[in-house]
Design a protein around this motif. Structure first.
Motif, mmCIF file in Angstrom:
data_model
loop_
_atom_site.group_PDB
_atom_site.id
_atom_site.type_symbol
_atom_site.label_atom_id
_atom_site.label_comp_id
_atom_site.label_asym_id
_atom_site.label_seq_id
_atom_site.Cartn_x
_atom_site.Cartn_y
_atom_site.Cartn_z
ATOM 1 N N LEU A 98 59.863 85.477 -9.369
ATOM 2 C CA LEU A 98 60.264 86.428 -8.324
ATOM 3 C C LEU A 98 61.697 86.159 -7.867
ATOM 4 O O LEU A 98 62.468 87.090 -7.637
ATOM 5 C CB LEU A 98 59.320 86.324 -7.131
ATOM 6 C CG LEU A 98 57.930 86.917 -7.366
ATOM 7 C CD1 LEU A 98 56.990 86.545 -6.232
ATOM 8 C CD2 LEU A 98 58.034 88.421 -7.513
ATOM 9 N N ILE A 99 62.046 84.866 -7.739
ATOM 10 C CA ILE A 99 63.401 84.514 -7.303
ATOM 11 C C ILE A 99 64.401 84.834 -8.402
ATOM 12 O O ILE A 99 65.449 85.440 -8.165
ATOM 13 C CB ILE A 99 63.475 83.014 -6.951
ATOM 14 C CG1 ILE A 99 62.388 82.637 -5.959
ATOM 15 C CG2 ILE A 99 64.849 82.649 -6.425
ATOM 16 C CD1 ILE A 99 62.558 83.221 -4.595
ATOM 17 N N LEU A 100 64.057 84.430 -9.638
ATOM 18 C CA LEU A 100 64.976 84.662 -10.753
ATOM 19 C C LEU A 100 65.219 86.151 -10.975
ATOM 20 O O LEU A 100 66.299 86.557 -11.393
ATOM 21 C CB LEU A 100 64.414 84.029 -12.032
ATOM 22 C CG LEU A 100 64.383 82.496 -12.038
ATOM 23 C CD1 LEU A 100 63.567 81.986 -13.215
ATOM 24 C CD2 LEU A 100 65.793 81.939 -12.111
ATOM 25 N N ALA B 6 69.837 92.596 -8.768
ATOM 26 C CA ALA B 6 71.167 92.825 -8.192
ATOM 27 C C ALA B 6 72.093 93.452 -9.220
ATOM 28 O O ALA B 6 72.887 94.351 -8.904
ATOM 29 C CB ALA B 6 71.744 91.504 -7.694
ATOM 30 N N LEU B 7 71.989 92.997 -10.468
ATOM 31 C CA LEU B 7 72.829 93.562 -11.517
ATOM 32 C C LEU B 7 72.539 95.048 -11.712
ATOM 33 O O LEU B 7 73.448 95.855 -11.924
ATOM 34 C CB LEU B 7 72.596 92.819 -12.842
ATOM 35 C CG LEU B 7 73.179 91.413 -12.941
ATOM 36 C CD1 LEU B 7 72.814 90.782 -14.285
ATOM 37 C CD2 LEU B 7 74.688 91.449 -12.792
ATOM 38 N N THR B 8 71.243 95.388 -11.622
ATOM 39 C CA THR B 8 70.878 96.793 -11.780
ATOM 40 C C THR B 8 71.581 97.643 -10.722
ATOM 41 O O THR B 8 72.162 98.692 -11.018
ATOM 42 C CB THR B 8 69.355 96.962 -11.632
ATOM 43 O OG1 THR B 8 68.719 95.975 -12.424
ATOM 44 C CG2 THR B 8 68.918 98.335 -12.077
ATOM 45 N N ILE B 9 71.549 97.154 -9.478
ATOM 46 C CA ILE B 9 72.201 97.907 -8.401
ATOM 47 C C ILE B 9 73.711 97.987 -8.652
ATOM 48 O O ILE B 9 74.327 99.056 -8.521
ATOM 49 C CB ILE B 9 71.912 97.235 -7.042
ATOM 50 C CG1 ILE B 9 70.414 97.324 -6.747
ATOM 51 C CG2 ILE B 9 72.721 97.880 -5.933
ATOM 52 C CD1 ILE B 9 69.970 96.463 -5.592
ATOM 53 N N TYR B 10 74.284 96.854 -9.075
ATOM 54 C CA TYR B 10 75.728 96.840 -9.323
ATOM 55 C C TYR B 10 76.106 97.823 -10.435
ATOM 56 O O TYR B 10 77.034 98.631 -10.295
ATOM 57 C CB TYR B 10 76.190 95.423 -9.675
ATOM 58 C CG TYR B 10 77.591 95.365 -10.168
ATOM 59 C CD1 TYR B 10 78.668 95.627 -9.307
ATOM 60 C CD2 TYR B 10 77.871 95.087 -11.502
ATOM 61 C CE1 TYR B 10 79.971 95.592 -9.774
ATOM 62 C CE2 TYR B 10 79.170 95.046 -11.970
ATOM 63 C CZ TYR B 10 80.220 95.304 -11.103
ATOM 64 O OH TYR B 10 81.497 95.284 -11.557
ATOM 65 N N ILE C 264 60.524 91.966 -16.281
ATOM 66 C CA ILE C 264 60.010 90.981 -17.231
ATOM 67 C C ILE C 264 59.965 89.595 -16.595
ATOM 68 O O ILE C 264 59.019 88.819 -16.814
ATOM 69 C CB ILE C 264 60.876 90.965 -18.505
ATOM 70 C CG1 ILE C 264 60.777 92.290 -19.241
ATOM 71 C CG2 ILE C 264 60.492 89.810 -19.432
ATOM 72 C CD1 ILE C 264 59.453 92.573 -19.855
ATOM 73 N N PHE C 265 60.984 89.268 -15.804
ATOM 74 C CA PHE C 265 60.992 87.960 -15.139
ATOM 75 C C PHE C 265 59.757 87.813 -14.252
ATOM 76 O O PHE C 265 59.126 86.757 -14.203
ATOM 77 C CB PHE C 265 62.265 87.794 -14.306
ATOM 78 C CG PHE C 265 63.405 87.183 -15.071
ATOM 79 C CD1 PHE C 265 63.465 85.819 -15.260
ATOM 80 C CD2 PHE C 265 64.398 87.981 -15.610
ATOM 81 C CE1 PHE C 265 64.506 85.253 -15.975
ATOM 82 C CE2 PHE C 265 65.437 87.427 -16.329
ATOM 83 C CZ PHE C 265 65.498 86.062 -16.510
ATOM 84 N N LEU D 243 70.365 77.362 -14.072
ATOM 85 C CA LEU D 243 69.574 77.162 -12.855
ATOM 86 C C LEU D 243 68.074 77.251 -13.113
ATOM 87 O O LEU D 243 67.282 76.594 -12.442
ATOM 88 C CB LEU D 243 69.963 78.235 -11.828
ATOM 89 C CG LEU D 243 71.245 78.013 -11.044
ATOM 90 C CD1 LEU D 243 71.467 79.169 -10.099
ATOM 91 C CD2 LEU D 243 71.137 76.708 -10.277
ATOM 92 N N ALA D 244 67.711 78.088 -14.113
ATOM 93 C CA ALA D 244 66.298 78.446 -14.276
ATOM 94 C C ALA D 244 65.368 77.240 -14.392
ATOM 95 O O ALA D 244 64.343 77.195 -13.690
ATOM 96 C CB ALA D 244 66.141 79.384 -15.473
ATOM 97 N N PRO D 245 65.682 76.245 -15.233
ATOM 98 C CA PRO D 245 64.732 75.133 -15.350
ATOM 99 C C PRO D 245 64.511 74.392 -14.027
ATOM 100 O O PRO D 245 63.387 74.014 -13.704
ATOM 101 C CB PRO D 245 65.382 74.212 -16.379
ATOM 102 C CG PRO D 245 66.316 75.073 -17.130
ATOM 103 C CD PRO D 245 66.792 76.097 -16.157
ATOM 104 N N PHE D 246 65.597 74.206 -13.243
ATOM 105 C CA PHE D 246 65.465 73.481 -11.976
ATOM 106 C C PHE D 246 64.643 74.294 -10.982
ATOM 107 O O PHE D 246 63.744 73.775 -10.324
ATOM 108 C CB PHE D 246 66.841 73.171 -11.402
ATOM 109 C CG PHE D 246 67.667 72.326 -12.330
ATOM 110 C CD1 PHE D 246 67.370 70.973 -12.502
ATOM 111 C CD2 PHE D 246 68.709 72.876 -13.044
ATOM 112 C CE1 PHE D 246 68.102 70.186 -13.362
ATOM 113 C CE2 PHE D 246 69.449 72.094 -13.918
ATOM 114 C CZ PHE D 246 69.147 70.752 -14.075
ATOM 115 N N LEU D 247 64.973 75.588 -10.906
ATOM 116 C CA LEU D 247 64.226 76.443 -9.976
ATOM 117 C C LEU D 247 62.755 76.474 -10.353
ATOM 118 O O LEU D 247 61.878 76.422 -9.493
ATOM 119 C CB LEU D 247 64.797 77.863 -10.014
ATOM 120 C CG LEU D 247 65.980 78.117 -9.091
ATOM 121 C CD1 LEU D 247 66.484 79.530 -9.273
ATOM 122 C CD2 LEU D 247 65.552 77.902 -7.639
ATOM 123 N N THR D 248 62.480 76.557 -11.664
ATOM 124 C CA THR D 248 61.089 76.656 -12.087
ATOM 125 C C THR D 248 60.342 75.366 -11.772
ATOM 126 O O THR D 248 59.183 75.396 -11.379
ATOM 127 C CB THR D 248 61.027 76.956 -13.591
ATOM 128 O OG1 THR D 248 61.922 78.018 -13.871
ATOM 129 C CG2 THR D 248 59.638 77.346 -13.997
#
Lengths: 769, 138
Positions: free
Chosen positions: A30-32, A38-42, A92-93, A16-21
């Protein structure tokens, strides 16, 4: 199931990253960052289960026959690591969006960063050691792509390749070690292997397995003498250095050692090798840091030193040592990540990373300065920061092992203080200096990340209890292999460790004050024979060897290739045939009919005339006679399919020859008499060996023939009466698939040879594009 | 090449050979034939045509680019294997069904024919892309 999705989601994000960027531009970060957040919370939500010794697991049969399950297990140690990866990853993102603002390859950068994150989480949570290996190698590959991100620069490419070769070769050794471990333990599941520590240590394969696994871990974690790739990896954009080469990836080796500790540690081999290499790395890295003036290289060498300290603590292997290692792992990830990001912000805003050119920036970059200050104080080990707790624990551990080790650790502590001052303090205080760009505060994205990390250092330092209960205790339990609780506290009272800690700070500060003279003094000492010298020498040697043998074996003359292939092939086959006494005359007399004999004579005549013909057309026609003769033989012996195909191929060959004739020069005799004699000899040898091979093969039946099976089952199983075709499209379909793939590649090759002519330099497309 | 005989032959052989190749392809499962041989037979008239009239015209007659034939063929073969996987059997397992044709009873049909079609297309594509490229080379 959710666990597996969480681990693999990074790879999805990479798509997804290239399209979103492209759509969102610089705000894409910020979106990525939402996914790692979310993973951190999970992962944090899994902590209570891990603390209760009932970790979340996932298992899917992958290649069950070989004992490979696609399995994950989120125990304390894995979760600690996964949290570090996803948490720092989110920051980092965000940071990279500011740091690489306007870079046209930002989408690609985010894609590889996502791949790395997914792979690294896979390493942390894999339960099957072969699954772990796959993710491990994926981190090496993504690291290669990220170090070489600015691939226009030669130094970036060189460093990327160096890091990849060193960690990749170590990874291969580790694979062998893991396989040995799996063989001696009878399983590839970590959860099983870790229960079998005593049996594994007594096994004959213990020593080779440990040696190979250590190679993998040491190269990945930049341990002496493989440490040289890490400072060079600073060619990567700073977010990558902060993330991969300080907070997470380089700790994979350390993680693996801690992970396998319950199965492997406790022997002298482990204690002295791991502890010794760790201590050596700690001192070498710290010493080399003293002479550096580049912010990132300074940090890189001090990371090497910290990795050495972690390795040493794991080598010591006692409960206290592992406790100190786990705490240092976390504390180092927080403060070193922050310092790298601060260094990146300084570089970005001032245009230089040279510590001698930076000074007095506090008034211009207040927020960055505060983040850098807190992080460096944590690194130096000042209360009430998390780094202080870590340093106390390390000193206490060292004191248990006597004064010698204590001295070594204190020395490393001095280096830490020195680097902390040089990176986090010196650029912001003192006299303002002229910088290439006039400095101002970094944008939000670039101060938010280091500020958060530095803030966590402070917060955990003041309130260590929740972290020690939920994060450190389960991790230490996993590393020692039995349930335990760790109670971290800031204030241990005035004891030996505290006194040592304070004197380290004071002496370190003193060293820092005279840093210019230290640098000047030490830079006069240079080593020529360092490990990187050997790396370059062996790489050069390998290249020379490759060039030499390519020039010899692939000299561009087709006839020489044929000569090599035919001579080597038949020579080896003939040698084996006679050396192993495999030659047999067929027992039954061959029943040859008149017309078969005539056909054979015809084929021989065709072949012979082809060799002596003085015109190309004549040679091609004679070869055609031989070829059609062979297809007639197929027909006589009841293989109409084969015969038909052979006929068609012969006809097609004639067409190809006709076309190729246009491009060939006049037929001339160029080869000398000697060459021709040599060629005759090789041709006779090849023919003779093939003939004896075929004659011998008639008399040998190693297995029952498989033909009856095909004959019987072609109709009932594959609904066909033509056995040849049924074999081609059904029984041996995978072979055919391989063959048509090879055919396609050959077509691409011919096309490229003819169409992309390097001499004219243009793509001669004949299809009217 | 401006041989009238070759030109006329190339033109009239084209439909005959193409029909013959379809015939070979379809009978392959029970009698001599099959995708590989049929593919070679199908490639032959285009090769002749390109010798007689030049590669540009031959390409025009073929209408699709040879490399598209290669790609489509490989894809068809892989898909035929994947169909077996989609019902939980190993890759490339043949799956068979019946077609009820009015008047002529039932016809057995299975994934191997798709696989063979892939072979057929790849063989045509490979031989023609090589032959056309050679023909066009200066």
């Amino acid at each position: 199931m959710i666990l597996a999705i969480a681990v693999l989601s990074g790879f999805g994000l990479a798509f997804l990253a290239p399209f979103l960027t492209r759509r969102l531009g610089n705000t894409a970060g910020l979106i990525l960052a939402l996914l790692p957040a979310a993973l951190t919370i999970y992962f944090a939500s899994l902590l209570p289960d891990a603390a209760g010794n009932e970790p979340a697991t996932f298992s899917f049969p992958w290649a069950v026959e070989m004992g490979i399950l696609f399995s994950f297990r989120a125990d304390g140690l894995g979760l600690l690591f996964a949290l570090l990866i996803s948490g720092v990853g989110a920051l980092i993102f965000i940071y990279a969006g500011g740091y690489l603002k306007g870079n046209s390859n930002l989408g690609r950068f985010y894609a590889w960063l996502s791949v790395f994150m997914g792979a690294m989480i896979g390493v942390a949570l894999a339960d099957n050691i072969l699954v772990l290996f796959v993710f491990w190698e994926l981190t090496s590959i993504s690291s290669y792509m990220l170090i070489g991100f600015e691939h226009e620069r030669e130094s970036a490419r060189f460093s990327a390749l160096q890091a990849f070769l060193v960690t990749g070769l170590g990874g291969l050794a580790m694979l062998a070690g893991l396989l040995l471990l799996g063989i001696s333990g009878g399983s590839y599941e970590l959860s099983v292997l870790l229960q079998k520590g005593d049996a594994l240590r007594a096994d004959a394969l213990y020593i080779p397995a440990v040696a190979l696994i250590l190679l993998g871990a040491f190269t990945k974690s930049a341990q002496f003498p493989f440490h040289f790739w890490l400072p060079n990896a600073m060619e990567a954009p700073t977010p990558v250095s902060a993330y991969l080469h300080s907070a997470t990836m380089v700790k994979a080796g350390v993680y693996l050692l801690a992970r396998l500790g319950p199965a492997l540690n406790g022997t002298d081999l482990w204690f002295y090798t791991v502890g010794g290499v760790g201590a050596a790395t700690m001192l070498v890295g710290g010493y080399l840091a003293l002479t550096q003036t580049d912010l990132k290289r300074l940090l890189a060498y001090s990371t090497v030193s910290a990795l050495g300290m972690l390795t040493m603590l794991i080598g010591l292997g006692s409960k206290h040592a592992l406790e100190a290692a786990v705490v240092l792992l976390l504390a180092h990830g927080l403060y070193k990540g922050a310092l790298f990001l601060v260094a990146g912000a300084l570089d970005h805003e001032t245009g230089t990373r040279d510590v001698t050119q930076l000074g007095g920036l506090f008034s211009k970059m207040k927020l960055t300065a505060i983040a850098g200050g807190i992080a460096s104080l944590s690194m130096a080990g000042l209360p009430p920061l998390f780094g202080f707790i870590s340093k106390e624990l390390t000193y206490e551990t060292a004191l248990e092992y006597g004064s010698w080790l204590t001295g070594v650790v204190v020395l490393a502590g001095l280096f830490f203080v020195f680097v902390a001052g040089a990176v986090g303090v010196a650029p912001f205080w003192g006299k303002p200096k002229q910088t290439p760009k006039s400095a101002h505060e970094a944008p939000f994205s670039m101060w938010f990340a280091p500020m958060t990390l530095a803030g966590l250092s402070l917060l955990i330092g003041i309130f260590p209890v929740p972290v020690s209960g939920f994060l450190v205790s389960p991790a230490v339990s996993a590393a020692i292999g039995e349930a335990t609780t760790v109670k971290l506290k800031l204030w241990h009272g005035v004891n030996t460790a505290f006194i040592l800690s304070m004197s380290t700070l004071l002496i370190g500060a003193g060293l820092f004050a005279v840093r210019d003279s230290i640098r000047r003094g030490l830079s006069k000492l240079t080593w020529r024979w360092g490990p990187s010298f050997f790396y370059e020498r062996s790489l050069d040697g390998l290249n020379t060897l490759a060039r030499g043998q390519t020039r010899f074996l692939q000299n561009g003359y087709l006839r020489f290739y044929l000569f090599t292939v035919v001579f080597a092939g038949t020579g080896l086959a003939g040698f084996t045939l006679f050396a192993r006494d495999g030659f047999h005359w067929p027992e039954k007399v061959l029943d040859i009919r008149f017309y078969e004999a005539m056909l054979a004579v015809l084929i021989l005549c065709g072949a012979f005339f082809a060799t002596i013909s003085r015109s190309r057309l004549g040679a091609v026609a004679s070869l055609g006679v031989a070829g059609y003769g062979v297809s007639l033989i197929y027909l006589l012996f009841g293989a109409p399919d084969l015969a038909m195909t052979q006929f068609l191929i012969e006809s097609l060959t004639v067409i190809l020859f006709v076309l190729a004739f246009y491009h060939l020069p006049q037929f001339t005799q160029l080869s000398s008499r000697r060459t021709r004699l040599r060629d005759i000899f090789i041709a006779l040898l090849a023919g003779g060996v093939m003939t004896t091979l075929v004659l011998s093969a008639v008399g040998i039946q190693l297995h029952d023939s498989i033909s009856p099976y095909f004959a019987q089952n072609a109709l009932p199983l594959a609904h066909g009466r033509n056995i040849v075709n049924v074999i081609l499209v059904d029984f041996r379909g995978i072979d055919t698939l391989g063959e048509i793939t090879v055919l396609s590649i050959a077509a691409v090759g011919v096309y490229a040879l003819l169409k992309l002519n390097p001499h004219t330099g243009k793509d001669k497309e004949g299809e009217g594009e | 090449m401006t041989s009238l005989i070759l030109r006329t032959t190339a033109r009239y052989l084209m439909p005959l050979l193409l029909i013959f190749s379809v015939f070979l392809f379809l009978r392959g499962h029970n009698q001599p034939g099959g995708g590989f041989a049929a593919g070679l037979v199908a490639a032959a008239p285009f090769a002749l045509y390109s010798i007689a009239f030049g590669a540009v015209k031959a390409r025009h007659v073929l209408q699709v680019r040879p490399r598209y034939l290669i790609v489509t063929g490989l894809l068809a073969s892989v898909v035929s294997g994947a169909i077996g996987m989609s019902v939980g059997k190993p890759f490339l397992t043949g799956i068979w069904g019946y077609l009820y044709l009015p008047g002529s009873g039932k016809l057995e049909i299975g994934t191997p024919i798709l696989f063979d079609l892939g072979v057929y297309l790849v063989v045509i594509g490979v031989s023609l892309s090589i032959i056309f490229a050679l023909e066009e080379a200066e």
